[in-house]
Motif scaffolding. Structure first.
Motif, PDB file in Angstrom:
ATOM      1  N   GLY A 134      -3.384  -5.339   5.140  1.00  0.00           N
ATOM      2  CA  GLY A 134      -4.658  -5.350   4.434  1.00  0.00           C
ATOM      3  C   GLY A 134      -5.353  -4.001   4.411  1.00  0.00           C
ATOM      4  O   GLY A 134      -4.881  -3.023   4.995  1.00  0.00           O
ATOM      5  N   CYS A 135      -6.466  -3.950   3.707  1.00  0.00           N
ATOM      6  CA  CYS A 135      -7.225  -2.704   3.593  1.00  0.00           C
ATOM      7  C   CYS A 135      -8.684  -3.039   3.317  1.00  0.00           C
ATOM      8  O   CYS A 135      -8.982  -3.944   2.540  1.00  0.00           O
ATOM      9  CB  CYS A 135      -6.645  -1.864   2.447  1.00  0.00           C
ATOM     10  N   ASP A 136      -9.578  -2.290   3.974  1.00  0.00           N
ATOM     11  CA  ASP A 136     -11.021  -2.524   3.789  1.00  0.00           C
ATOM     12  C   ASP A 136     -11.671  -1.448   2.920  1.00  0.00           C
ATOM     13  O   ASP A 136     -12.891  -1.390   2.835  1.00  0.00           O
ATOM     14  CB  ASP A 136     -11.737  -2.495   5.158  1.00  0.00           C
ATOM     15  N   ASN A 137     -10.881  -0.574   2.322  1.00  0.00           N
ATOM     16  CA  ASN A 137     -11.482   0.602   1.692  1.00  0.00           C
ATOM     17  C   ASN A 137     -12.012   0.390   0.273  1.00  0.00           C
ATOM     18  O   ASN A 137     -12.918   1.082  -0.155  1.00  0.00           O
ATOM     19  CB  ASN A 137     -10.495   1.773   1.708  1.00  0.00           C
ATOM     20  N   TYR A 138     -11.426  -0.503  -0.448  1.00  0.00           N
ATOM     21  CA  TYR A 138     -11.884  -0.797  -1.818  1.00  0.00           C
ATOM     22  C   TYR A 138     -12.053   0.459  -2.672  1.00  0.00           C
ATOM     23  O   TYR A 138     -13.102   0.663  -3.285  1.00  0.00           O
ATOM     24  CB  TYR A 138     -13.188  -1.618  -1.801  1.00  0.00           C
ATOM     25  N   CYS A 139     -11.046   1.310  -2.706  1.00  0.00           N
ATOM     26  CA  CYS A 139     -11.061   2.423  -3.664  1.00  0.00           C
ATOM     27  C   CYS A 139     -11.186   1.784  -5.052  1.00  0.00           C
ATOM     28  O   CYS A 139     -10.601   0.716  -5.286  1.00  0.00           O
ATOM     29  CB  CYS A 139      -9.767   3.227  -3.576  1.00  0.00           C
ATOM     30  N   THR A 140     -11.921   2.435  -5.946  1.00  0.00           N
ATOM     31  CA  THR A 140     -12.311   1.709  -7.168  1.00  0.00           C
ATOM     32  C   THR A 140     -11.152   1.415  -8.117  1.00  0.00           C
ATOM     33  O   THR A 140     -11.283   0.583  -9.007  1.00  0.00           O
ATOM     34  CB  THR A 140     -13.397   2.490  -7.938  1.00  0.00           C
ATOM     35  N   TYR A 141     -10.018   2.100  -7.944  1.00  0.00           N
ATOM     36  CA  TYR A 141      -8.885   1.889  -8.847  1.00  0.00           C
ATOM     37  C   TYR A 141      -7.882   0.888  -8.290  1.00  0.00           C
ATOM     38  O   TYR A 141      -6.909   0.535  -8.949  1.00  0.00           O
ATOM     39  CB  TYR A 141      -8.144   3.216  -9.108  1.00  0.00           C
ATOM     40  N   CYS A 142      -8.071   0.433  -7.046  1.00  0.00           N
ATOM     41  CA  CYS A 142      -6.959  -0.178  -6.327  1.00  0.00           C
ATOM     42  C   CYS A 142      -7.106  -1.687  -6.156  1.00  0.00           C
ATOM     43  O   CYS A 142      -8.168  -2.198  -5.797  1.00  0.00           O
ATOM     44  CB  CYS A 142      -6.835   0.496  -4.962  1.00  0.00           C
ATOM     45  N   ILE A 143      -6.017  -2.367  -6.375  1.00  0.00           N
ATOM     46  CA  ILE A 143      -5.996  -3.828  -6.319  1.00  0.00           C
ATOM     47  C   ILE A 143      -5.664  -4.345  -4.911  1.00  0.00           C
ATOM     48  O   ILE A 143      -5.855  -5.520  -4.601  1.00  0.00           O
ATOM     49  CB  ILE A 143      -4.957  -4.340  -7.386  1.00  0.00           C
ATOM     50  N   VAL A 144      -5.181  -3.427  -4.053  1.00  0.00           N
ATOM     51  CA  VAL A 144      -4.638  -3.851  -2.752  1.00  0.00           C
ATOM     52  C   VAL A 144      -5.584  -4.726  -1.916  1.00  0.00           C
ATOM     53  O   VAL A 144      -5.183  -5.787  -1.428  1.00  0.00           O
ATOM     54  CB  VAL A 144      -4.120  -2.632  -1.957  1.00  0.00           C
ATOM     55  N   PRO A 145      -6.863  -4.333  -1.719  1.00  0.00           N
ATOM     56  CA  PRO A 145      -7.712  -5.178  -0.865  1.00  0.00           C
ATOM     57  C   PRO A 145      -7.851  -6.608  -1.400  1.00  0.00           C
ATOM     58  O   PRO A 145      -8.078  -7.532  -0.640  1.00  0.00           O
ATOM     59  CB  PRO A 145      -9.064  -4.452  -0.882  1.00  0.00           C
ATOM     60  N   TYR A 146      -7.712  -6.771  -2.723  1.00  0.00           N
ATOM     61  CA  TYR A 146      -7.851  -8.110  -3.298  1.00  0.00           C
ATOM     62  C   TYR A 146      -6.583  -8.940  -3.112  1.00  0.00           C
ATOM     63  O   TYR A 146      -6.652 -10.161  -3.043  1.00  0.00           O
ATOM     64  CB  TYR A 146      -8.183  -8.015  -4.800  1.00  0.00           C
ATOM     65  N   GLY A 169       1.489   0.391   7.505  1.00  0.00           N
ATOM     66  CA  GLY A 169       0.207  -0.286   7.269  1.00  0.00           C
ATOM     67  C   GLY A 169      -0.340   0.275   5.980  1.00  0.00           C
ATOM     68  O   GLY A 169      -0.067   1.427   5.629  1.00  0.00           O
ATOM     69  N   GLN A 170      -1.110  -0.539   5.272  1.00  0.00           N
ATOM     70  CA  GLN A 170      -1.696  -0.076   4.018  1.00  0.00           C
ATOM     71  C   GLN A 170      -2.551   1.146   4.291  1.00  0.00           C
ATOM     72  O   GLN A 170      -2.657   2.047   3.489  1.00  0.00           O
ATOM     73  CB  GLN A 170      -2.572  -1.198   3.462  1.00  0.00           C
ATOM     74  N   ASN A 171      -3.109   1.143   5.483  1.00  0.00           N
ATOM     75  CA  ASN A 171      -4.041   2.193   5.855  1.00  0.00           C
ATOM     76  C   ASN A 171      -3.834   2.412   7.355  1.00  0.00           C
ATOM     77  O   ASN A 171      -4.693   2.141   8.166  1.00  0.00           O
ATOM     78  CB  ASN A 171      -5.438   1.637   5.557  1.00  0.00           C
ATOM     79  N   SER A 192      -1.290   7.033   5.426  1.00  0.00           N
ATOM     80  CA  SER A 192      -2.511   7.488   6.087  1.00  0.00           C
ATOM     81  C   SER A 192      -3.631   7.697   5.078  1.00  0.00           C
ATOM     82  O   SER A 192      -3.381   8.121   3.959  1.00  0.00           O
ATOM     83  CB  SER A 192      -2.247   8.831   6.757  1.00  0.00           C
ATOM     84  N   HIS A 193      -4.832   7.403   5.506  1.00  0.00           N
ATOM     85  CA  HIS A 193      -5.991   7.727   4.661  1.00  0.00           C
ATOM     86  C   HIS A 193      -6.589   9.033   5.191  1.00  0.00           C
ATOM     87  O   HIS A 193      -6.848   9.131   6.401  1.00  0.00           O
ATOM     88  CB  HIS A 193      -7.022   6.603   4.742  1.00  0.00           C
ATOM     89  N   PRO A 194      -6.835  10.019   4.327  1.00  0.00           N
ATOM     90  CA  PRO A 194      -7.338  11.309   4.829  1.00  0.00           C
ATOM     91  C   PRO A 194      -8.598  11.187   5.689  1.00  0.00           C
ATOM     92  O   PRO A 194      -8.752  11.925   6.653  1.00  0.00           O
ATOM     93  CB  PRO A 194      -7.621  12.097   3.548  1.00  0.00           C
ATOM     94  N   LYS A 246     -14.297   6.431  -4.911  1.00  0.00           N
ATOM     95  CA  LYS A 246     -14.774   5.962  -3.585  1.00  0.00           C
ATOM     96  C   LYS A 246     -13.736   6.246  -2.494  1.00  0.00           C
ATOM     97  O   LYS A 246     -13.373   5.365  -1.712  1.00  0.00           O
ATOM     98  CB  LYS A 246     -15.109   4.470  -3.609  1.00  0.00           C
ATOM     99  N   ARG A 247     -13.261   7.489  -2.472  1.00  0.00           N
ATOM    100  CA  ARG A 247     -12.267   7.843  -1.453  1.00  0.00           C
ATOM    101  C   ARG A 247     -12.917   8.276  -0.139  1.00  0.00           C
ATOM    102  O   ARG A 247     -12.271   8.353   0.884  1.00  0.00           O
ATOM    103  CB  ARG A 247     -11.356   8.969  -1.992  1.00  0.00           C
ATOM    104  N   ARG A 248     -14.163   8.644  -0.181  1.00  0.00           N
ATOM    105  CA  ARG A 248     -14.939   8.960   1.028  1.00  0.00           C
ATOM    106  C   ARG A 248     -14.453  10.181   1.825  1.00  0.00           C
ATOM    107  O   ARG A 248     -14.440  10.187   3.043  1.00  0.00           O
ATOM    108  CB  ARG A 248     -15.063   7.725   1.914  1.00  0.00           C
TER     109      ARG A 248
HETATM  110  S1  SF4 Z   1      -5.804   3.139  -2.334  1.00  0.00           S
HETATM  111 FE1  SF4 Z   1      -5.152   2.758  -0.238  1.00  0.00          FE
HETATM  112  S2  SF4 Z   1      -7.026   2.999   0.946  1.00  0.00           S
HETATM  113 FE2  SF4 Z   1      -7.690   2.721  -1.174  1.00  0.00          FE
HETATM  114  S3  SF4 Z   1      -8.027   0.513  -1.403  1.00  0.00           S
HETATM  115 FE3  SF4 Z   1      -5.915   0.923  -2.022  1.00  0.00          FE
HETATM  116  S4  SF4 Z   1      -4.697   0.561  -0.191  1.00  0.00           S
HETATM  117 FE4  SF4 Z   1      -6.828   0.785   0.467  1.00  0.00          FE
END
Ligand code: SF4
Length: 419
Positions: free
Chosen positions: A142-154, A186-188, A219-221, A258-260
Motif C-alpha cells: 500500500g501507499c499513503d502518499n496520494y500523488c495526484t497522478y497515481c492510482i496505487v493508493p486506491y 514495497g510501494q514506498n 524509494s520515495h525521495p 503532490k510529491r512533497r
Molecule cells: S507514485 Fe508512488 S508514492 Fe506516489 S502515490 Fe503512487 S505509489 Fe504512492
C-alpha cells in the motif's frame, strides 16, 4: 510488485497441486494478473482475456480469473464486460485465491473478492516460489502518499508493514534454498514502519547467512534518510544502487503532483550518495507531459537529467487515470507534445547511460552470476553491485557465485567482460 504477486499466487496454487504451464490450451486455470498504472496496460487486459475466451469452447472446465490492480479497481464490472470470466480477485485477496477457485468449481458460480483490509493477515505473504539466485520479498503493502497522478493508493490500499520477524524468516528460508540476492519490496519501501525502522530491517537482512546482496524498491525521495544513505557505508551486502523516482525536474510540476520534495532537496540526497560511494548507480522514473507542464518546466527536467547523469531512467508519457486528482485537471497536454518531450528525454538519457557505462570499462567488478546468458548459451550473465548486467564467458557451474569480472566493452543496456 505484480511479479511478486504472481509468485505469491504460484505459492498458494502449488499447495493445491497446480503447476505453471507454457501452453494455455492445456491450462485448467488462466489468471491474468493486471496493472492499471497506465491506460495501455489496462486495455491489454481486455484483449488478452478475449484471446483466452475461445479456449473455453474446447474446455468448459477451464477457469479464467483476473487479478491485480484492474481487478481491484473494476471489481464486478469486469464480469459484465467479460461474462466468460469466473474469478475477479483484488490486491488484498490473493491469499483467498484457492478458496475462490473451490467455490467456482463446486458451486458453478462467478466470484468477486475485492475487499481492502487495514492489516496483514497471517499467511498472506507466503515465502515466494522462485528459481535462480534472486528473490523479491514484500515487507509492506500500500501507499499513503496520494500523488495526484497515481492510482496505487486506491487499488493497493493504505500502507501496512509486515512484522520484521516474518520478513527475516522468509529470507532465511530463501537463503536455505540457495537464494543469494533479495530485494525488499514495497510501494514506498523506505516508509516501512513495522516493529523496527527500515534501516534496522536492512541491517538484519544483511546479517542473514547465505544472502550476499540486498536491494530495495521503490524509494520515495522524501523518505530517504541520511541514516539510510550512511548505512551503505556500513553494510557491504547493501548493493550500491538506488532507484529514486524524481518524476519531474520542475518544482511547480512536483507541487502539482503532490510529491512533497523540491528539486533542490532531491539533488542534495543524490549528491551525498554519489559523494560517499564510488560506482553507485542512480536510476529514476520520469513522467513527461503532466497537465500544465510548460516548455520551461520540461527544460528544467532536462537540466536535472543532465546534472544528475542518471544511470538509467524509466520514462513515460503522462496518462490520466480515472479516479485520480490529476485526471480532473483541465490543462491536459496534447499527445504530440508529450511524445516529442518523451523522445527528447529518452535520446538524451541514452547518451548519458552509454557514457556512464563506459566509465566502467577496464574496471574489475564483483558480479553475482545469475546463470547462462539467454542470448548466448556459452556465456554467463550476472549483475554488478551497481545493477549493471554483465555478460562474460564462463562455466555455468559458477551460477550463484560472486566472481570478479573485468569490464571490456560497454553497450547501452549491458556490459561485456571476462573473468
Ligand atoms: S507514485 Fe508512488 S508514492 Fe506516489 S502515490 Fe503512487 S505509489 Fe504512492
Amino acid at each position: 510488485m505484480n511479479e511478486n504477486d504472481t509468485e505469491r499466487m504460484l505459492a498458494f496454487l502449488k499447495d493445491h497441486r497446480y503447476r505453471p504451464t507454457d501452453t494455455p490450451d492445456r491450462a485448467d486455470l488462466i489468471l491474468i494478473n493486471t496493472c492499471s498504472i497506465r491506460d495501455k496496460a489496462e486495455q491489454k487486459v481486455y484483449s488478452t482475456a478475449g484471446r483466452y475466451k475461445r479456449l473455453k469452447r474446447n474446455n468448459p472446465e477451464l477457469v479464467i480469473g483476473i487479478s491485480g490492480c484492474v481487478a481491484q479497481q473494476k471489481g464486478g464490472e469486469l464480469l459484465k464486460r467479460m461474462p466468460y470470466v469466473d474469478i475477479v480477485v483484488g490486491t488484498h485477496n490473493i491469499h483467498r485465491l484457492t478458496e475462490l477457485l473451490k467455490r467456482v468449481r463446486e458451486e458453478k458460480t462467478q466470484v468477486v473478492s475485492t475487499e481492502l483490509y487495514g492489516s496483514i493477515e497471517s499467511g498472506e505473504f507466503p515465502t515466494p516460489e522462485v528459481d535462480g539466485v534472486k528473490a523479491y520479498v514484500s515487507c509492506m503493502r500500500g501507499c499513503d502518499n496520494y500523488c495526484t497522478y497515481c492510482i496505487v493508493p486506491y487499488v493497493r490500499g493504505r500502507e501496512v508493514s509486515r512484522p520484521h520477524r516474518d520478513v527475516i524468516e522468509d529470507i532465511r528460508r530463501l537463503a536455505d534454498r540457495g537464494i543469494k540476492e533479495v530485494t525488499l519490496l514495497g510501494q514506498n519501501v523506505n516508509s516501512y514502519c513495522g516493529d523496527v525502522s527500515f534501516p534496522e530491517l536492512l541491517r538484519m537482512v544483511c546479517r542473514v547467512d547465505g544472502i550476499e546482496r540486498v536491494r530495495f524498491l521503490t524509494s520515495h525521495p522524501k523518505d530517504i534518510s541520511e541514516e539510510l544513505i550512511y548505512l551503505f557505508g556500513e553494510e557491504e551486502k547493501l548493493a550500491r544502487s538506488m532507484h529514486l523516482p524524481i518524476q519531474a525536474g520542475s518544482d511547480r510540476v512536483l507541487e502539482r503532483m503532490k510529491r512533497r520534495y523540491t528539486v533542490k532537496e532531491y539533488l542534495k540526497k543524490v549528491s551525498l550518495f554519489r559523494r560517499l560511494y564510488r560506482d553507485v548507480s542512480i536510476s529514476t522514473d520520469m513522467i513527461v507531459g503532466f497537465p500544465g507542464e510548460t516548455e520551461e518546466d520540461f527544460r528544467e527536467t532536462m537540466e536535472v537529467v543532465r546534472t544528475v547523469g542518471f544511470d538509467s531512467i524509466f520514462s513515460f508519457k503522462y496518462s490520466p487515470r480515472p479516479g485520480t486528482e490529476a485526471a480532473t485537471y483541465t490543462d491536459q497536454l496534447p499527445e504530440d507534445v508529450k511524445q516529442r518531450r518523451l523522445e527528447e528525454l529518452q535520446a538524451t538519457q541514452r547518451e548519458i547511460t552509454i557514457r556512464r557505462n563506459r566509465l566502467l570499462v577496464g574496471r574489475r567488478m564483483k558480479v553475482l552470476v545469475e546463470g547462462e546468458s539467454k542470448l548466448d548459451r556459452t556465456e554467463l550473465t550476472g549483475r554488478t553491485t551497481c545493477n549493471r548486467i554483465v555478460n562474460f564467458p564462463g562455466d555455468k557451474g559458477l551460477t550463484g557465485s560472486m566472481v570478479d569480472v573485468t569490464i571490456r566493452v560497454a553497450y547501452a543496456n549491458s556490459l561485456r567482460g571476462e573473468l
